[in-house]
Design a protein around this motif. Structure first.
Motif, PDB file in Angstrom:
ATOM      1  N   TRP A 184       0.851 -29.536 100.244  1.00 47.06           N
ATOM      2  CA  TRP A 184       0.809 -30.405  99.408  1.00 47.06           C
ATOM      3  C   TRP A 184      -0.285 -31.489  99.434  1.00 47.06           C
ATOM      4  CZ3 TRP A 184       1.909 -35.679  99.493  1.00 47.06           C
ATOM      5  CH2 TRP A 184       2.189 -36.315  97.839  1.00 47.06           C
ATOM      6  N   ASP A 185      -0.562 -31.864  98.150  1.00 45.04           N
ATOM      7  CA  ASP A 185      -1.587 -33.206  98.201  1.00 45.04           C
ATOM      8  C   ASP A 185      -1.090 -34.216  97.199  1.00 45.04           C
ATOM      9  OD1 ASP A 185      -3.821 -34.582  99.062  1.00 45.04           O
ATOM     10  OD2 ASP A 185      -5.271 -32.973  98.609  1.00 45.04           O
ATOM     11  N   LYS A 186      -1.493 -35.260  97.296  1.00 48.86           N
ATOM     12  CA  LYS A 186      -1.141 -36.445  96.582  1.00 48.86           C
ATOM     13  C   LYS A 186      -1.785 -35.967  95.172  1.00 48.86           C
ATOM     14  CE  LYS A 186      -1.794 -41.510  95.929  1.00 48.86           C
ATOM     15  NZ  LYS A 186      -2.318 -42.673  96.612  1.00 48.86           N
ATOM     16  N   GLY A 187      -0.574 -36.480  93.960  1.00 45.09           N
ATOM     17  CA  GLY A 187      -0.955 -36.246  92.916  1.00 45.09           C
ATOM     18  C   GLY A 187      -0.265 -34.902  92.129  1.00 45.09           C
ATOM     19  N   GLN A 188       0.078 -33.822  93.285  1.00 43.65           N
ATOM     20  CA  GLN A 188       0.671 -32.333  92.900  1.00 43.65           C
ATOM     21  C   GLN A 188       1.977 -32.912  92.826  1.00 43.65           C
ATOM     22  OE1 GLN A 188      -0.508 -29.826  96.317  1.00 43.65           O
ATOM     23  NE2 GLN A 188      -2.410 -29.432  95.182  1.00 43.65           N
ATOM     24  N   PRO A 189       2.848 -31.881  91.845  1.00 45.55           N
ATOM     25  CA  PRO A 189       4.274 -32.249  91.724  1.00 45.55           C
ATOM     26  C   PRO A 189       5.122 -31.742  92.978  1.00 45.55           C
ATOM     27  CG  PRO A 189       3.333 -30.243  90.657  1.00 45.55           C
ATOM     28  CD  PRO A 189       2.187 -30.951  90.957  1.00 45.55           C
ATOM     29  N   SER A 190       6.339 -32.051  93.276  1.00 47.75           N
ATOM     30  CA  SER A 190       6.984 -31.764  94.401  1.00 47.75           C
ATOM     31  C   SER A 190       8.544 -32.150  94.186  1.00 47.75           C
ATOM     32  CB  SER A 190       6.614 -32.464  95.779  1.00 47.75           C
ATOM     33  OG  SER A 190       7.080 -33.861  95.484  1.00 47.75           O
ATOM     34  N   GLN A 191       9.401 -31.763  94.946  1.00 49.11           N
ATOM     35  CA  GLN A 191      10.891 -31.893  94.901  1.00 49.11           C
ATOM     36  C   GLN A 191      11.214 -33.139  94.704  1.00 49.11           C
ATOM     37  OE1 GLN A 191      11.804 -29.591  98.349  1.00 49.11           O
ATOM     38  NE2 GLN A 191      12.248 -31.517  99.596  1.00 49.11           N
ATOM     39  N   HIS A 192      10.153 -34.154  95.295  1.00 45.96           N
ATOM     40  CA  HIS A 192      10.530 -35.645  95.562  1.00 45.96           C
ATOM     41  C   HIS A 192      10.338 -36.345  94.063  1.00 45.96           C
ATOM     42  CE1 HIS A 192      10.930 -35.262  99.727  1.00 45.96           C
ATOM     43  NE2 HIS A 192       9.790 -34.580  99.871  1.00 45.96           N
ATOM     44  N   ASP A 193       9.685 -35.950  93.128  1.00 49.44           N
ATOM     45  CA  ASP A 193       9.472 -36.356  91.906  1.00 49.44           C
ATOM     46  C   ASP A 193      10.864 -36.855  91.236  1.00 49.44           C
ATOM     47  OD1 ASP A 193       6.739 -36.036  92.284  1.00 49.44           O
ATOM     48  OD2 ASP A 193       6.695 -34.055  90.883  1.00 49.44           O
ATOM     49  N   PRO A 194      10.923 -37.913  90.225  1.00 47.12           N
ATOM     50  CA  PRO A 194      12.172 -38.417  90.110  1.00 47.12           C
ATOM     51  C   PRO A 194      13.179 -37.588  89.273  1.00 47.12           C
ATOM     52  CG  PRO A 194      10.329 -39.940  89.625  1.00 47.12           C
ATOM     53  CD  PRO A 194       9.756 -38.631  90.079  1.00 47.12           C
ATOM     54  N   LEU A 195      12.602 -36.477  88.653  1.00 50.41           N
ATOM     55  CA  LEU A 195      13.761 -35.547  87.769  1.00 50.41           C
ATOM     56  C   LEU A 195      13.835 -34.357  88.548  1.00 50.41           C
ATOM     57  CD1 LEU A 195      11.723 -35.647  84.339  1.00 50.41           C
ATOM     58  CD2 LEU A 195      13.911 -36.857  85.057  1.00 50.41           C
ATOM     59  N   ASN A 196      13.572 -34.314  89.911  1.00 44.77           N
ATOM     60  CA  ASN A 196      14.109 -33.151  90.681  1.00 44.77           C
ATOM     61  C   ASN A 196      15.356 -33.502  91.704  1.00 44.77           C
ATOM     62  OD1 ASN A 196      11.629 -32.331  89.341  1.00 44.77           O
ATOM     63  ND2 ASN A 196      10.339 -32.526  90.702  1.00 44.77           N
ATOM     64  N   ARG A 197      15.018 -33.357  92.910  1.00 43.30           N
ATOM     65  CA  ARG A 197      16.193 -33.284  93.790  1.00 43.30           C
ATOM     66  C   ARG A 197      16.845 -34.674  93.560  1.00 43.30           C
ATOM     67  NH1 ARG A 197      13.871 -34.817  99.096  1.00 43.30           N
ATOM     68  NH2 ARG A 197      14.607 -37.077  98.408  1.00 43.30           N
ATOM     69  N   ASP A 198      16.367 -35.645  93.426  1.00 41.99           N
ATOM     70  CA  ASP A 198      17.428 -36.939  93.282  1.00 41.99           C
ATOM     71  C   ASP A 198      18.045 -36.986  92.045  1.00 41.99           C
ATOM     72  OD1 ASP A 198      16.357 -37.823  95.720  1.00 41.99           O
ATOM     73  OD2 ASP A 198      14.907 -39.340  95.018  1.00 41.99           O
TER      74      ASP A 198
END
Length: 479
Positions: A184-198
């Protein structure tokens, strides 16, 4: 003179005595199993039914599969499995060769069997994995289908010495975890984005119906590899599993599961080897785990969703397994809200400088739940990094894991355990003052080398019986 009345009276008398004998025997068995947990384990093992299949074979090649490692075979697998199930079940054969496919959904009475040189390569395109009812880190949702999935099935198996290859790496699936270590690199989407895991966890806290917790494409929650959801009488035997997107073997709300002779070699993020969750009567034996996370992690749901489901995981048996790399050898938690009890671990080898702990229990006051009756014996530990036994009520990997559900942990027994290098601690345990960890027993345990014998906070009763750590015989701690 013998009358019908005499016969009836004698029959009643005999039945009465016989019933008393049965009751007496039952009490004896119950008494034995209560005083000797290993006898109870033997009774559990005998009670678990084994899969049985009709002697019919359905070769996936006969349904259009092409073993070139490039042609998509999703429909060929689906046709073969449905044809097999429609005709009373049997073996769906995957011959030697490389088969590219999307998700495989199993049916009752079907044994998916891989020949020795067969390898199933799973697509790394998320679009190939439709939305289905599944679970992610202890919370149910609608998400990408697991790579292999069975829901509400009975008498189902995956067998053979072939390989299941998830093809996950630092260019697909793994970067979704949001760690630079996994691409993963900065700016890429991930599970940590607000609409995902949380967002998923918040939905569960608000009791949003599972059917409305819609994730999948654009939400970056990786799919499980092999999931048996609400299944009964399951066998996974002899296969090798590599390069998983996420959790690898995941019996969920399932009963009577046998995992035998499986090799897991997958060092990605959250690559737990086996995660029985809300499941009962599970045997994991003769397996090798070399993983990027816990080798075996027994679960029972997370926070509000775990309280909603409320099914404890119990009667989990681990025998004759080898644990190499991993965060823990046999672990309970952290998704452990509905509780875990009656866990038996015996005759295992745990050894790697990249294995953090041998036995671990991890929970916190957002999880709650009760973990009790954990029995471990005949374990050889070469090297572990942190400790032999780790028990915590303050597990907090993501932060803000404090709530109003104080957990309970009690009755942990390690017997005949030999450790060469225990790392930093023999026992590292921390409980709540109002809910101390209760009753840890080390019997016939030898730890040849460890930095500190123990670190204990709010632990009530540590019993050392014929136990030597750093060459010194240990005295029990009563408090």
């Amino acid at each position: 003179m013998i009358t019908n009345k005499n016969i009836a009276l004698k029959t009643i008398s005999f039945l009465g005595v016989f019933s008393l004998l049965l009751l007496s025997c039952g009490k004896q068995v119950s008494s034995v199993s209560e005083t000797d947990p290993w006898k109870k384990m033997e009774l559990i093992v005998k009670s678990i039914p084994e899969t049985r299949f009709v002697n019919k074979t359905y070769n996936v090649n006969d349904f259009g599969a092409i073993a070139d490692g490039k042609t998509m075979n999703t429909q060929a697998f689906e046709k073969a499995i449905k044809e097999c199930a429609a005709n009373g079940g049997g073996k769906v054969l995957v011959p030697n060769g490389k088969y590219l496919t999307g998700p495989i959904h199993l049916e009752s009475n079907v044994n998916l069997h891989l020949e020795d040189q067969a390898e199933i390569l799973f697509s790394t395109n998320p679009k190939d994995y439709p939305l289905i009812h599944t679970s992610w880190e202890g919370t149910e949702l609608m998400n990408h289908s697991p790579l292999i999935y069975a829901k509400n099935k009975t008498n189902v198996a995956i067998t053979g010495k072939g390989t299941l290859n998830g093809q996950a790496n630092n260019t697909n699936w793994w970067p979704w975890c949001g760690s630079k270590r996994y691409g993963w690199d900065k700016g890429q989407p991930s599970q940590h984005d607000p609409l995902n895991r949380d967002n998923l966890v918040e939905m569960a806290e608000k009791n949003v119906p599972v059917a409305e917790r819609i994730f999948g494409e654009g939400h970056y929650l990786r799919p499980n590899f092999i999931e048996f959801f609400e299944c009964n009488t399951v066998l996974v035997k002899d296969i090798t599993v590599v390069n998983a997107p996420f959790w690898i073997l995941h019996p969920l709300k399932s009963n009577n599961v046998i995992i035998d002779g499986v090799t897991v070699n997958s060092h990605g993020p959250n690559n737990d080897g086996c995660d029985p969750e809300y499941s009962q009567n599970v045997i994991i034996k003769n397996c090798t785990f070399n993983t990027g996370d816990d080798c075996i992690a027994i679960k029972s749901g997370r926070d509000a969703d775990g309280r909603r489901v409320g099914i404890p995981s119990k009667n989990i048996i681990v025998q004759n397994c080898k644990m190499i790399d991993g965060h823990g050898g046999v672990v309970m938690g952290s998704e452990i809200t509905a509780g875990v009890n009656n866990v038996y671990v015996e005759n295992c080898v745990m050894d790697s400088p990249e294995l953090d702990r041998a036995i671990r229990i991890k929970t916190n006051s957002k999880r709650g739940g009760t973990t009790e009756d954990i029995y471990v014996r005949n374990i050889e530990v070469g090297t572990v990094k942190e400790c032999v036994l780790r028990v915590t009520m303050f597990y907090d990997i993501y932060g803000s894991q404090v709530g109003n559900y104080i957990p309970a942990i009690k009755n942990i027994s390690l017997e005949n355990v030999k450790v060469k290098n225990g790392g930093k601690f023999g026992i590292l345990a921390d409980g709540y003052k109002e809910s101390p960890i209760e009753n840890i027993t080390f019997k016939d345990v030898t730890i040849a080398k460890v930095d500190s014998v123990y670190s204990l906070k709010n632990v009530k009763g540590v019993n050392f019986i014929n136990t030597y750590i750093n060459g010194k015989k240990m005295e029990s701690i009563k408090n």
